[in-house]
Design a protein around this motif. Structure first.
Motif, mmCIF file in Angstrom:
data_model
loop_
_atom_site.group_PDB
_atom_site.id
_atom_site.type_symbol
_atom_site.label_atom_id
_atom_site.label_comp_id
_atom_site.label_asym_id
_atom_site.label_seq_id
_atom_site.Cartn_x
_atom_site.Cartn_y
_atom_site.Cartn_z
ATOM 1 N N SER A 520 -3.009 7.534 -18.701
ATOM 2 C CA SER A 520 -2.025 7.321 -19.750
ATOM 3 C C SER A 520 -2.232 8.337 -20.866
ATOM 4 C CB SER A 520 -2.140 5.897 -20.318
ATOM 5 O OG SER A 520 -1.143 5.660 -21.284
ATOM 6 N N VAL A 521 -1.190 8.521 -21.672
ATOM 7 C CA VAL A 521 -1.288 9.368 -22.858
ATOM 8 C C VAL A 521 -1.197 8.482 -24.089
ATOM 9 C CG1 VAL A 521 -0.321 11.390 -21.726
ATOM 10 C CG2 VAL A 521 1.207 9.775 -22.887
ATOM 11 N N GLY A 522 -1.688 9.005 -25.221
ATOM 12 C CA GLY A 522 -1.652 8.231 -26.451
ATOM 13 C C GLY A 522 -1.834 9.121 -27.655
ATOM 14 N N THR A 523 -1.912 8.503 -28.820
ATOM 15 C CA THR A 523 -2.043 9.269 -30.060
ATOM 16 C C THR A 523 -3.457 9.789 -30.282
ATOM 17 O OG1 THR A 523 -2.466 7.216 -31.271
ATOM 18 C CG2 THR A 523 -0.184 7.989 -31.162
ATOM 19 N N GLY A 524 -4.405 9.295 -29.515
ATOM 20 C CA GLY A 524 -5.791 9.726 -29.612
ATOM 21 C C GLY A 524 -6.535 9.283 -28.373
ATOM 22 N N PRO A 525 -7.823 9.643 -28.250
ATOM 23 C CA PRO A 525 -8.560 9.301 -27.031
ATOM 24 C C PRO A 525 -8.715 7.800 -26.818
ATOM 25 C CG PRO A 525 -10.033 10.200 -28.710
ATOM 26 C CD PRO A 525 -8.648 10.433 -29.196
ATOM 27 N N VAL A 526 -8.946 7.043 -27.888
ATOM 28 C CA VAL A 526 -9.105 5.595 -27.740
ATOM 29 C C VAL A 526 -7.774 4.947 -27.390
ATOM 30 C CG1 VAL A 526 -9.733 3.458 -28.927
ATOM 31 C CG2 VAL A 526 -11.097 5.522 -29.289
ATOM 32 N N ASP A 527 -6.710 5.354 -28.065
ATOM 33 C CA ASP A 527 -5.387 4.798 -27.796
ATOM 34 C C ASP A 527 -4.971 5.062 -26.352
ATOM 35 O OD1 ASP A 527 -2.814 3.617 -28.571
ATOM 36 O OD2 ASP A 527 -2.038 5.655 -28.351
ATOM 37 N N SER A 528 -5.172 6.281 -25.878
ATOM 38 C CA SER A 528 -4.774 6.599 -24.501
ATOM 39 C C SER A 528 -5.629 5.837 -23.493
ATOM 40 C CB SER A 528 -4.873 8.107 -24.253
ATOM 41 O OG SER A 528 -6.187 8.584 -24.487
ATOM 42 N N GLY A 588 -22.657 2.652 -26.784
ATOM 43 C CA GLY A 588 -22.861 3.859 -25.997
ATOM 44 C C GLY A 588 -22.953 5.074 -26.897
ATOM 45 N N MET A 589 -23.475 6.165 -26.359
ATOM 46 C CA MET A 589 -23.579 7.391 -27.139
ATOM 47 C C MET A 589 -22.238 8.110 -27.215
ATOM 48 S SD MET A 589 -27.349 8.763 -26.073
ATOM 49 C CE MET A 589 -27.377 9.911 -27.443
ATOM 50 N N ASP A 590 -21.314 7.758 -26.327
ATOM 51 C CA ASP A 590 -19.953 8.282 -26.376
ATOM 52 C C ASP A 590 -19.078 7.235 -27.046
ATOM 53 O OD1 ASP A 590 -17.181 8.733 -25.581
ATOM 54 O OD2 ASP A 590 -17.967 10.288 -24.252
ATOM 55 N N ILE A 591 -18.432 7.587 -28.147
ATOM 56 C CA ILE A 591 -17.692 6.589 -28.914
ATOM 57 C C ILE A 591 -16.468 6.076 -28.167
ATOM 58 C CG2 ILE A 591 -18.504 7.472 -31.130
ATOM 59 C CD1 ILE A 591 -15.812 8.831 -31.495
ATOM 60 N N VAL A 592 -15.877 6.888 -27.292
ATOM 61 C CA VAL A 592 -14.723 6.422 -26.529
ATOM 62 C C VAL A 592 -15.174 5.426 -25.465
ATOM 63 C CG1 VAL A 592 -12.729 7.094 -25.149
ATOM 64 C CG2 VAL A 592 -13.561 8.620 -26.943
ATOM 65 N N VAL A 593 -16.279 5.720 -24.796
ATOM 66 C CA VAL A 593 -16.826 4.789 -23.803
ATOM 67 C C VAL A 593 -17.187 3.468 -24.477
ATOM 68 C CG1 VAL A 593 -18.731 4.364 -22.207
ATOM 69 C CG2 VAL A 593 -17.665 6.627 -22.303
ATOM 70 N N SER A 594 -17.843 3.552 -25.633
ATOM 71 C CA SER A 594 -18.196 2.349 -26.382
ATOM 72 C C SER A 594 -16.952 1.537 -26.725
ATOM 73 C CB SER A 594 -18.940 2.744 -27.661
ATOM 74 O OG SER A 594 -19.122 1.645 -28.515
ATOM 75 N N SER A 595 -15.890 2.218 -27.124
ATOM 76 C CA SER A 595 -14.648 1.541 -27.502
ATOM 77 C C SER A 595 -14.001 0.851 -26.309
ATOM 78 C CB SER A 595 -13.671 2.552 -28.110
ATOM 79 O OG SER A 595 -14.208 3.143 -29.274
ATOM 80 N N VAL A 596 -13.991 1.523 -25.164
ATOM 81 C CA VAL A 596 -13.371 0.940 -23.974
ATOM 82 C C VAL A 596 -14.179 -0.261 -23.484
ATOM 83 C CG1 VAL A 596 -12.738 1.363 -21.568
ATOM 84 C CG2 VAL A 596 -12.260 3.092 -23.307
ATOM 85 N N LYS A 597 -15.499 -0.178 -23.544
ATOM 86 C CA LYS A 597 -16.332 -1.319 -23.144
ATOM 87 C C LYS A 597 -16.043 -2.535 -24.017
ATOM 88 C CE LYS A 597 -20.352 0.937 -21.055
ATOM 89 N NZ LYS A 597 -21.815 1.139 -21.170
ATOM 90 N N ALA A 598 -15.898 -2.310 -25.317
ATOM 91 C CA ALA A 598 -15.602 -3.427 -26.222
ATOM 92 C C ALA A 598 -14.250 -4.048 -25.889
ATOM 93 C CB ALA A 598 -15.631 -2.942 -27.668
ATOM 94 N N TYR A 599 -13.260 -3.211 -25.608
ATOM 95 C CA TYR A 599 -11.915 -3.693 -25.286
ATOM 96 C C TYR A 599 -11.928 -4.500 -23.988
ATOM 97 C CZ TYR A 599 -6.789 -3.400 -24.795
ATOM 98 O OH TYR A 599 -5.449 -3.687 -24.679
#
Length: 629
Positions: A520-528, A588-599
């Protein structure tokens, strides 16, 4: 170097071995009464000469203002009587009133974990929930009654398991059916007694309210429940003469504990203390029951009011971990208990509790992680700044003598500020070193959990020169304090920057082990990335909260992310779910990975609730009652 905390002498009883001690359930039986002489053995004090000082520094010395705790046995439990007039029962309502905090939804597994930790902490009564509120609440209370309410340690300690109910037969019977499996079951029933509640909410007269209270306490006893607690809701705004009357009637009907709730946090300490004293002096039959307090924190006075009540005769104090609860929360267990530990002997007439304070920090951490509710940094006792000293004057004093600016050692509550074993964890560290450090931090993991955390540790250690205690806590939170897995993150790839839309590709594994991939695409890495997850999970939700923190300093710090979601379309799920928010955490040390795990963690928690509330029982569970007795 260990801190020597008595001004002139060191008593051998105050010296604790520096080697880590595994705390079993039986240790919660030891009650730490500060500065009390040991009535059986009188150990001579050692003058602090050079040899004795060197010997003392090889052991860790408790460095609170009361450095000589003497263990005392918990009084035998009798519902309406305490053999030691100075003993104060701790009634924890984290799983009932605490869960009423907005966004603090807990799964049945999480409730059971917290109940086990509360038993390890040594609380006298666990209010496990409101069984009539929903089918899930009933099953959770029943499970806690069976598993936690039947674990008796070698000293005979087992917590009372309590269920809340309104003053009606259906609620009371449901509560009894849930708690009756415990060795020490209790039913807690309540009805409002303030003029504003009786007129506008109940629309009943005083005489009607008295009759309902009397008959329902009697009904609870008729079911076979020998331990019945009664609460006059909004007692803080009730007429005193009416309180004396209704409390006297429920005592005659068989109540064993009378809880006096300041339901809206309206009173001030002198006022609430006087209310307890007046009830103690004017209620007929009061000598045959235990007086309890339940103080809300709307004016920030819940802990002060609770202690004022204890000083005037209350011998049960209702509290929650981290002070969570309805609106502004409740009296905080850690604040009340540590105040009694520090000042109970000197200014509160010798009051003491059965809490093992070394389990406080771990319990606070567990509740914070499971509920998704941050502990504010300046929170007393368990906040991240509670034992931090930045001022130069304070630092100078701390280096000379810790007692200059600390009345409690972090070790007293189970928070190890320093690594006394001298172990530095890095990429060459093995399982034993990691396990040892986790034990020092208060974690007792089974083999499977340890293996999972160890390999996460190795992954972090490959990228960091040194793995800190804060890093370990974040990894445990990410691996252990998680709901049952419905979806699990396998791979994640993102492309982002200023040249175009951010793109994310996500691979998830479902409960059957099948792989699912979406882009998917989004406004940023977490959104996408979140949109890609949504394409796989296909559950319409709204993100209502997102926050991220670095657990340590430096560019290589582990990031912890917390999110809260709410069901977007209440027509597709039961009313039970649509009224809740669900939280998740990731690290996680990667903030996007950490964000996806939380979601994904939040989605897993929501899906777990949805499985227990299928559409065909929507009508039954559409109304989940919330109360604040």
């Amino acid at each position: 170097m260990a801190a020597v905390c008595t001004p002139h002498t060191i008593s051998p009883a105050a010296i604790v071995s520096s080697s880590p001690v595994r705390c079993s359930h039986s240790q919660s039986q030891l009650l730490f009464r500060s500065n009390l002489p040991n009535r059986r053995h009188h150990s001579p004090s050692l003058p602090i000469s050079a040899p004795n000082l060197r010997a003392a520094t090889r052991a860790r010395v408790l460095c609170s203002q009361n450095p000589n705790p003497s263990p005392t046995r918990r009084p035998n439990y009798v519902p309406n009587r305490i053999s030691d007039p100075n003993y104060v029962r701790i009634f924890d309502t984290t799983l009932r009133d605490g869960e009423q905090s907005p966004g603090a939804s807990l799964t049945s597994k999480e409730k059971l974990d917290i109940a086990r930790q509360l038993a390890k902490l040594g609380v006298d009564i666990i209010e496990a929930g409101f069984p009539a509120a929903s089918k899930d609440d009933f099953e959770a209370v029943k499970m806690i009654a069976k598993e936690v309410g039947n674990f008796v340690d070698k000293d005979g300690y087992v917590p009372v398991i309590c269920g809340l109910s309104r003053c009606n037969e259906k609620d009371i019977k449901t509560a009894w059916e849930a708690v009756k499996y415990a060795k020490r079951p209790r039913v807690h029933t309540f009805i409002a007694t303030s003029p504003i509640h009786m007129e506008h909410k109940l629309r009943k007269t005083k005489e009607q309210v008295i009759e309902i209270a009397r008959s329902m306490v009697s009904y609870a006893r008729s079911l076979g429940c020998q331990d019945v607690e009664f609460s006059p809701e909004d007692a803080g705004r009730s007429e005193k003469e009416f309180l004396y009357q209704i409390l006297g009637e429920v005592i005659k009907a068989g109540a064993t504990t009378l809880n006096i709730p300041d339901t809206v946090g309206y009173t001030v300490p002198t006022e609430f203390g006087q209310l307890i004293a007046d009830i103690k002096s004017n209620t007929p039959g009061i000598d045959n029951v235990i007086i309890s307090t339940h103080c809300q924190n709307d004016l920030g006075l819940s802990t002060a009011n609770t202690l004022a009540g204890a000083s005037r005769g209350a011998r049960q104090l209702e509290v929650t971990i981290n002070g969570i609860g309805e609106r502004a929360g409740n009296a905080s267990l850690e604040e009340v208990v540590m105040t009694l530990n520090c000042r109970g002997e000197h200014v509160l007439g010798g009051l003491y509790t059965g809490i093992n304070p070394r389990h406080i920090y771990m319990t606070s951490k567990m509740v914070s992680e499971y509920t998704g509710m941050h502990v504010q940094p300046h929170k007393a006792i368990v906040g991240s700044n509670a034992f931090a000293h930045e001022s130069g004057i304070h630092q100078d004093g701390m280096l000379k003598d810790k007692r200059t600016y600390e009345i409690i050692c972090p070790e007293d509550i189970g928070y190890d500020r320093s690594n006394e074993a001298g172990i530095v964890l890095g990429k060459l560290s093995g399982r034993h070193a990691v396990k040892k450090q986790l034990e020092q931090l208060g974690y007792e993991l089974d083999d499977v959990q340890l293996e999972t955390v160890f390999w996460r540790f190795k992954g972090v250690a490959d990228q960091k020169k040194r793995v800190t205690d804060a890093d370990l806590r974040a990894l445990v939170s990410d691996e252990v304090f998680q709901p049952e897995v419905v979806w699990k993150l396998h791979d994640l790839q993102v492309t982002c920057g200023t040249l175009g839309l951010s793109t994310a590709t996500v691979k998830l594994i479902d409960a059957d082990g099948r792989e699912h991939i979406a882009c998917s695409v989004g406004t940023g890495p977490v959104d996408s990335a979140y949109k890609a997850v949504d394409l796989i999970v296909k559950e319409p939700v709204t993100l209502v909260e997102y926050s991220m923190n670095a657990v340590t300093e430096g560019i290589d710090a582990i990031a912890t992310t917390r999110v809260a979601i709410r069901v977007e379309n209440s027509d597709t799920v039961t009313g039970e779910i649509s009224q809740r928010t669900f939280s998740g955490i990731g690290a996680g040390m990667d903030i996007v990975v950490s964000s996806v795990k939380a979601y994904i963690g939040a989605l897993n928690k929501m899906l777990g609730f949805k499985e227990r509330f299928p559409l065909e029982v929507a009508a039954e569970s559409a109304e989940r009652t919330a109360v604040s007795a």
